[in-house]
Scaffold this motif. Sequence first.
Motif, PDB file in Angstrom:
ATOM      1  N   THR A   1      -1.018  -4.044   3.471  1.00  0.00           N
ATOM      2  CA  THR A   1      -1.777  -3.016   3.512  1.00  0.00           C
ATOM      3  C   THR A   1      -2.166  -2.600   5.245  1.00  0.00           C
ATOM      4  OG1 THR A   1      -3.896  -4.432   3.977  1.00  0.00           O
ATOM      5  CG2 THR A   1      -3.672  -3.879   2.074  1.00  0.00           C
ATOM      6  N   THR A   2      -1.877  -1.674   5.365  1.00  0.00           N
ATOM      7  CA  THR A   2      -2.519  -1.310   6.469  1.00  0.00           C
ATOM      8  C   THR A   2      -3.015  -2.674   7.763  1.00  0.00           C
ATOM      9  OG1 THR A   2      -2.759   1.265   6.147  1.00  0.00           O
ATOM     10  CG2 THR A   2      -3.657   0.896   8.440  1.00  0.00           C
ATOM     11  N   ASP A   3      -4.415  -2.802   6.958  1.00  0.00           N
ATOM     12  CA  ASP A   3      -4.889  -3.457   7.815  1.00  0.00           C
ATOM     13  C   ASP A   3      -4.093  -4.851   8.370  1.00  0.00           C
ATOM     14  OD1 ASP A   3      -6.523  -2.501   8.256  1.00  0.00           O
ATOM     15  OD2 ASP A   3      -8.952  -2.928   6.561  1.00  0.00           O
ATOM     16  N   SER A   4      -3.408  -5.783   6.920  1.00  0.00           N
ATOM     17  CA  SER A   4      -2.157  -6.575   7.339  1.00  0.00           C
ATOM     18  C   SER A   4      -1.509  -6.074   8.077  1.00  0.00           C
ATOM     19  CB  SER A   4      -1.924  -7.486   6.294  1.00  0.00           C
ATOM     20  OG  SER A   4      -1.152  -6.480   5.569  1.00  0.00           O
TER      21      SER A   4
ATOM     22  N   GLU B   1       0.843  -1.001   0.077  1.00  0.00           N
ATOM     23  CA  GLU B   1      -0.399   0.024   0.110  1.00  0.00           C
ATOM     24  C   GLU B   1       1.085   0.697   0.289  1.00  0.00           C
ATOM     25  OE1 GLU B   1      -2.999   1.807   3.311  1.00  0.00           O
ATOM     26  OE2 GLU B   1      -3.201  -0.464   2.902  1.00  0.00           O
TER      27      GLU B   1
ATOM     28  N   ALA C   1      -1.636  -4.385  11.245  1.00  0.00           N
ATOM     29  CA  ALA C   1      -1.736  -4.410  12.015  1.00  0.00           C
ATOM     30  C   ALA C   1      -2.332  -5.756  12.998  1.00  0.00           C
ATOM     31  CB  ALA C   1      -3.064  -3.400  11.929  1.00  0.00           C
ATOM     32  N   HIS C   2      -2.605  -6.486  12.199  1.00  0.00           N
ATOM     33  CA  HIS C   2      -3.345  -7.796  12.548  1.00  0.00           C
ATOM     34  C   HIS C   2      -2.108  -8.846  12.767  1.00  0.00           C
ATOM     35  CE1 HIS C   2      -4.684 -12.336  12.216  1.00  0.00           C
ATOM     36  NE2 HIS C   2      -4.183 -12.397  11.210  1.00  0.00           N
TER      37      HIS C   2
ATOM     38  N   PHE D   1      -0.305   4.391  13.263  1.00  0.00           N
ATOM     39  CA  PHE D   1      -1.321   3.945  13.730  1.00  0.00           C
ATOM     40  C   PHE D   1      -2.014   4.762  15.183  1.00  0.00           C
ATOM     41  CE2 PHE D   1       0.722   0.055  11.799  1.00  0.00           C
ATOM     42  CZ  PHE D   1      -0.248  -0.503  11.096  1.00  0.00           C
ATOM     43  N   TYR D   2      -1.862   4.940  15.629  1.00  0.00           N
ATOM     44  CA  TYR D   2      -2.569   5.797  17.189  1.00  0.00           C
ATOM     45  C   TYR D   2      -2.546   7.540  17.256  1.00  0.00           C
ATOM     46  CZ  TYR D   2      -2.261   0.735  18.298  1.00  0.00           C
ATOM     47  OH  TYR D   2      -2.311  -0.202  18.317  1.00  0.00           O
TER      48      TYR D   2
ATOM     49  N   ASN E   1      -0.744  -7.815  16.147  1.00  0.00           N
ATOM     50  CA  ASN E   1      -1.720  -8.371  17.182  1.00  0.00           C
ATOM     51  C   ASN E   1      -1.116  -9.703  17.003  1.00  0.00           C
ATOM     52  OD1 ASN E   1      -3.057  -6.345  17.792  1.00  0.00           O
ATOM     53  ND2 ASN E   1      -4.699  -6.713  15.911  1.00  0.00           N
TER      54      ASN E   1
ATOM     55  N   SER F   1       1.258  -4.810  19.327  1.00  0.00           N
ATOM     56  CA  SER F   1       0.642  -3.944  19.106  1.00  0.00           C
ATOM     57  C   SER F   1       0.357  -3.959  21.085  1.00  0.00           C
ATOM     58  CB  SER F   1      -0.820  -4.659  18.396  1.00  0.00           C
ATOM     59  OG  SER F   1      -1.030  -5.659  18.617  1.00  0.00           O
TER      60      SER F   1
END
Length: 483
Positions: A291-294, A260, A296-297, A359-360, A300, A311
């Motif tokens: 991606t940003t979601d992948s 991304e 983040a996962h 992210f935050y 985690n 995270s």
Amino acid sequence: MRLPRVVATGFTTAFLGDERTLREFVVGDLVVREMQERGEDAVLYLFNDSLDPLNARQLRVGVNKDPELIRRFQPFCGRPICEVPDPYGCHESYSDHHKHGLVERLDGLGIHPIVVDMQRVYAQGHYAPFVSATFAHYDEIKQGIATECENYTLRNLFRIRCPQCLRIDSTEITGTADDTVAYRCEACGLANRESVGGLRGKLSWKLDCAARWNLYHIDTEVFSKAHLADKGTLNVSSLVSKFFGNHMPSIVRYGDLRIEPRLSGRLLEILPPAMLRRLLSERLHSDLDLTTDSIAHFANTFEVRPGMSYSAYVRSELPRAALQAAVAPGLARADAPSPSSALSDAVLVTHGNRFSEFFYQRRHELRWPDARTLAEADFTTARVARDVIDCALTLRHETIAGRSDIKSRLKSYLADTPAAPAVYPFLRKVFRQSHGASITTLLSVLPTEYLAAILLILSCLTGTIRAQGGADDETIDEQGKAA
């Protein structure tokens, strides 16, 4: 004497690129480590194709889209990147500039290849036997490629550097006979014939690859799936290798990587090196869509401490760890990781803070109070806050007190202080720590020099600076150092 096993990777240092360029080296390093774990001697080679021509797209990326540098260096397009000056004037050439950047980046990931500069290899004559073999079997090699790879023709087996305009991307070989080569430069119009030994240039990529297999006795080559296509590097190089000594390495294949745009260049900053290596080497044969979601996962699920994901560490442990690291700034510097320090506190604080910002939108660090907070401070609250900090410093100077004991005694002190409730939000404003660790935790982990400076500020604000000569000498000394 048994020679080490050689694992080969390659790159054209026309630009530094982002994480997409790193997967090959991470995979190559993984192969070397696995060999070493089996008790084998193994080494990673990085072949720098520094004789490749610079093109406009590479130039744009290589100078970070700087319009003035693009304008100045556009005339160098088509020339070997080893002959293009460094746009920033800090290395011998354009190629050397990006090579040093790549080596530094790999070093940060704990990857330490032997870099082989192809310009020097050709200049020292190591490729001369393969160049001679190419022209001795020129038509036979071309016909073999055309037969094996349907509808594919390799126009020039050798890329000649034009002696007039110095471009290496514009010459066309028009004939070979009696150890001589006729060629024409489409850029400047030069038509010439030279002996094979007098030519300057390089074998085309797929022949160059076959030559290095035989010259360096490559045991394993790391290839993306594009190189394994019907008309890709593997098929053509395997055919040509028969003319060069017929050496063939084993192949380790890895999938493509798509990223991304928002993440491009950021993963190196926000993920610790051990995490990034794992990310790029997992599911080796599959394509990766980052991606940003992948990410983040992945954060985690990747454990940085037993039972704690990256995270979770960033959310719960980083606020305290970042402040503790401020006690000894050297601890917060994440240098090139060794295996034992791959996920050290220093590494996690450095990368975790960048992850938290990304992210935050939150960074954890020491901050000084702003003038408005002090100007608007309630006198009584400020004085109680000063006394609370004084109490914390006194407790911390008692070496027998552990952190948990300090926190419990601070809680007792605050419970007995009538104006204490207003102190909590005020101290958060003074420390500029609106989130994260509790006030008692902050008072027990913030550097004593920092707390002494805040004590001095609040003492000045409330007119309660104490004279030296009493029990507060040590605190006064720290205030002086802080001031």
